[in-house]
Scaffold this active site. Structure first.
Site, PDB file in Angstrom:
ATOM      1  CG  ASP A  79       0.875  -6.189   0.957  1.00 36.72           C
ATOM      2  OD1 ASP A  79       0.540  -5.534  -0.034  1.00 36.72           O
ATOM      3  OD2 ASP A  79       1.103  -5.671   2.060  1.00 36.72           O
TER       4      ASP A  79
ATOM      5  CG  HIS B  34      -1.489  -0.861   7.229  1.00 35.74           C
ATOM      6  ND1 HIS B  34      -0.799  -1.993   7.547  1.00 35.74           N
ATOM      7  CD2 HIS B  34      -1.208  -0.598   5.936  1.00 35.74           C
ATOM      8  CE1 HIS B  34      -0.135  -2.404   6.479  1.00 35.74           C
ATOM      9  NE2 HIS B  34      -0.362  -1.575   5.493  1.00 35.74           N
TER      10      HIS B  34
ATOM     11  N   GLY C 178       0.815  -1.194   0.000  1.00 34.88           N
ATOM     12  CA  GLY C 178       0.000   0.000   0.000  1.00 34.88           C
ATOM     13  C   GLY C 178       0.859   1.258   0.000  1.00 34.88           C
ATOM     14  CB  SER C 179       0.460   4.599  -1.481  1.00 36.03           C
ATOM     15  OG  SER C 179       0.814   4.140  -2.763  1.00 36.03           O
ATOM     16  N   GLY C 180       1.514   5.253   1.320  1.00 37.30           N
ATOM     17  CA  GLY C 180       1.368   5.850   2.640  1.00 37.30           C
ATOM     18  C   GLY C 180       2.517   5.502   3.572  1.00 37.30           C
ATOM     19  CG  HIS C 181       3.508   2.086   4.277  1.00 36.03           C
ATOM     20  ND1 HIS C 181       2.865   2.348   5.462  1.00 36.03           N
ATOM     21  CD2 HIS C 181       2.761   1.157   3.634  1.00 36.03           C
ATOM     22  CE1 HIS C 181       1.769   1.589   5.532  1.00 36.03           C
ATOM     23  NE2 HIS C 181       1.676   0.877   4.433  1.00 36.03           N
TER      24      HIS C 181
ATOM     25  CE  LYS D  29       4.783  -3.408   3.583  1.00 35.01           C
ATOM     26  NZ  LYS D  29       4.751  -3.458   2.103  1.00 35.01           N
TER      27      LYS D  29
END
Lengths: 330, 217
Positions: free
Chosen positions: A109, A218, A53-56, A104
């Site tokens: 994922d 998250h 996911g994006s945001g990391h 991960k």
């Protein structure tokens, strides 16, 4: 909520356009959401693909480049990418020596990469996978999806990347990646929740004098809530959890990672406490990283990741790397 | 549906369109359920997937139920992401495969539909390593498939059997409220996951209800 965005729907593609403009060493497919090394696959070199996911940020696109990843597949915010992205990345970076997927441990994922690996294999690409699951806050793997993959992802990507760059075959790169994961543990602490652009409000409520212990990346709550305490005590909680799970000894690689909204001065305050803790145990922080590497949007907090080193891992860690977020020796 | 309840490609296309409508209408509720124990995107993700499915079927409607379900499954996998894309995608692909094994059949009997749903359930259980009681879509899908099988064996009319399956799915979804999650991201919440309906079970109930709606037409 104030966010520096154009609109909730376009956050990921807009950010990818920024990455493309800022880093000429990368080639960005904005439509399919894939970030590649500009140089393309090198014949005989194992390709490394990761994603999530994006945001990391900077994970994973910030770690694409020489000595690390060949491609990264960013999903929507906190949502795993889809197999199409991964298949396209995998076939594009295959230099004939196969491709390692660095995954991960989150259900989405894992499932999407599993499907992508099967479909890529049908297209004739040899694929191996390593699952990163370093988070000691998740204990009872019989009753959960298992330990989450967090900070150790950076170590796995760097060290496996160095092995691939040196020309090691796929089985060897996969073995080294697995070794790094097996020798690494992480623990995270949140001082505040994060706000996803789509939700527009914090993912959990945390009082001014509270912290969440054992968080993931998250914005999910952790394993316990506690009163805010001095850095030394919070670091001790984290280090005790790591040490209890994997006794620390010898030389270690340590990362004190910011979750996105904690200033560097506070991360250094934490690192001083980590260093003192290790000294007490007769352990040496032989290599270290301090900064934002695996973030959770605008969350205040930090995570600590420790990896037990041996000569091989030190050599691969020290090997040159040239990516937007990690570079040395070249 | 000439002979009472034979299901052709158009029937399956109608089921998928009804599912897409239900998911679109229930989008906010699914996302709210997900916000409580997950990451607040189940409704929007599934809606994106079913919108793409409807578009794909409009471009070229496959000519057998097996081919249609396979397109549905593949499109969901390609567009949804997260855990629900692979899980729903696998469910529909396995259904398509089970029907495809019957040959180039253009019509499906209720018994064959039931066997296909059983194959879809088996695929979901295998991929998600989930059992009943884990607080996942399996908690809605498994009782629905059981109810359908039992009703058909007891000689119920196919429409009644579909009604029983839809009711069992809805009851199964509600029964996830007191459960503690053991799979997926909700599992990290442990006890904190108790008291919330599982969003995957809720969306499964929508899709089984859509099957009954179309069967009852």
């Amino acid at each position: 909520m104030k966010k520096l965005i154009n609109g909730v729907e376009s956050v990921v593609p807009d950010a990818l356009r920024g990455i493309a403009a800022a880093h000429p060493g990368l080639r960005v497919d904005v439509e399919n959401q894939i970030v590649f090394r500009d140089s393309g696959p090198r014949p005989g070199k194992v390709g490394l693909v990761s994603g999530g996911g994006s945001g990391h940020e900077p994970l994973h696109a910030g770690f694409v480049g020489y000595g690390m990843l060949d491609a990264a597949c960013p999903g929507e915010i906190f949502t795993s990418p889809v197999p199409d992205q991964m298949i396209e990345a995998t076939t594009a970076v295959d230099g004939g020596a196969g491709v390692l997927h660095i995954v991960k441990n989150y259900t989405g994922d894992v499932l999407n990469f599993q499907l992508a690996a099967e479909l890529s294999a049908e297209e004739g690409v040899e694929v191996a996978s390593v699952l990163v699951d370093d988070d000691v806050a998740v204990r009872d793997s019989l009753h959960t999806a298992g330990r989450r993959g967090t900070g150790a992802t950076v170590f796995v990507e760097k060290i496996a990347g160095a092995a691939a760059e040196s020309g090691a075959p796929l089985a060897e790169v996969a073995r080294v990646a697995g070794t790094v994961n097996a020798r690494s543990r992480s623990f995270g602490v949140a001082l505040s929740a994060c706000t996803t652009p789509a939700a527009g409000r914090p993912t959990f409520a945390l009082g001014d004098t509270e912290v969440e212990l054992g968080i993931g990346i998250h914005g999910e709550p952790g394993r316990a809530r506690s009163a805010m305490r001095p850095a030394a005590e919070l670091v001790r909680v984290a280090m005790d959890a790591l040490h209890e799970d994997l006794p620390l000894s010898g030389d270690v690689l340590v990362m004190v990672n910011g979750m996105g909204a904690t200033p560097l001065i506070e991360l250094y305050v934490a690192f001083a406490e980590v260093s003192a803790y290790l000294a007490e145990k007769g352990v040496t922080a032989a290599r270290s990283l301090v900064g934002d590497y695996v973030t959770s949007l605008d969350m205040q907090g930090f995570s600590i990741t420790v990896c037990l080193l041996d000569d091989e891992l030190v050599r691969l860690w020290d090997a040159p790397v040239e990516t937007p977020a990690l570079r040395w020796g070249r | 549906m000439a002979t009472g309840f034979e299901m052709d490609t158009a029937f399956f296309a109608a089921w998928i369109e009804e599912s897409a409508r239900s998911v679109a209408a229930g989008k906010e509720r699914l996302t709210d359920l997900d916000a409580a124990i997950g990451d607040a995107d189940h409704g929007s993700n599934l809606d994106r997937g079913f919108t793409a499915v409807v578009r794909a079927l409009a471009v070229k409607e496959p000519d057998t139920p097996a081919a249609l379900l396979t397109v549905v499954g593949t499109t969901l996998i390609r567009k949804v992401g997260g855990a629900s894309g692979p899980l729903y995608g696998t469910a529909f692909r396995e259904m398509g495969r089970a029907l495809g094994d019957l040959g180039d059949t253009a019509e499906v009997s209720p018994g064959e539909l039931c066997a296909a749903l059983e194959a879809g359930l088996a695929g979901v259980r295998r991929l998600g390593s989930a059992a009943e009681g884990d607080k996942t879509m399996v908690d809605a899908l498994a009782p629905a498939v059981r109810a359908l099988r039992r009703a058909l064996e007891e000689g119920s009319e196919p429409r009644e059997a579909a009604a029983a399956a839809a009711a069992a799915a809805r009851e199964g979804a509600e029964a996830t409220i007191p459960m503690r999650a053991r799979r997926g991201r909700a599992s990290y919440l442990g006890e904190r996951s108790v008291g919330h309906e599982d969003p995957g079970a809720a969306s499964t109930a929508l899709i089984l209800t859509a099957l009954h709606t179309v069967a009852a037409r």
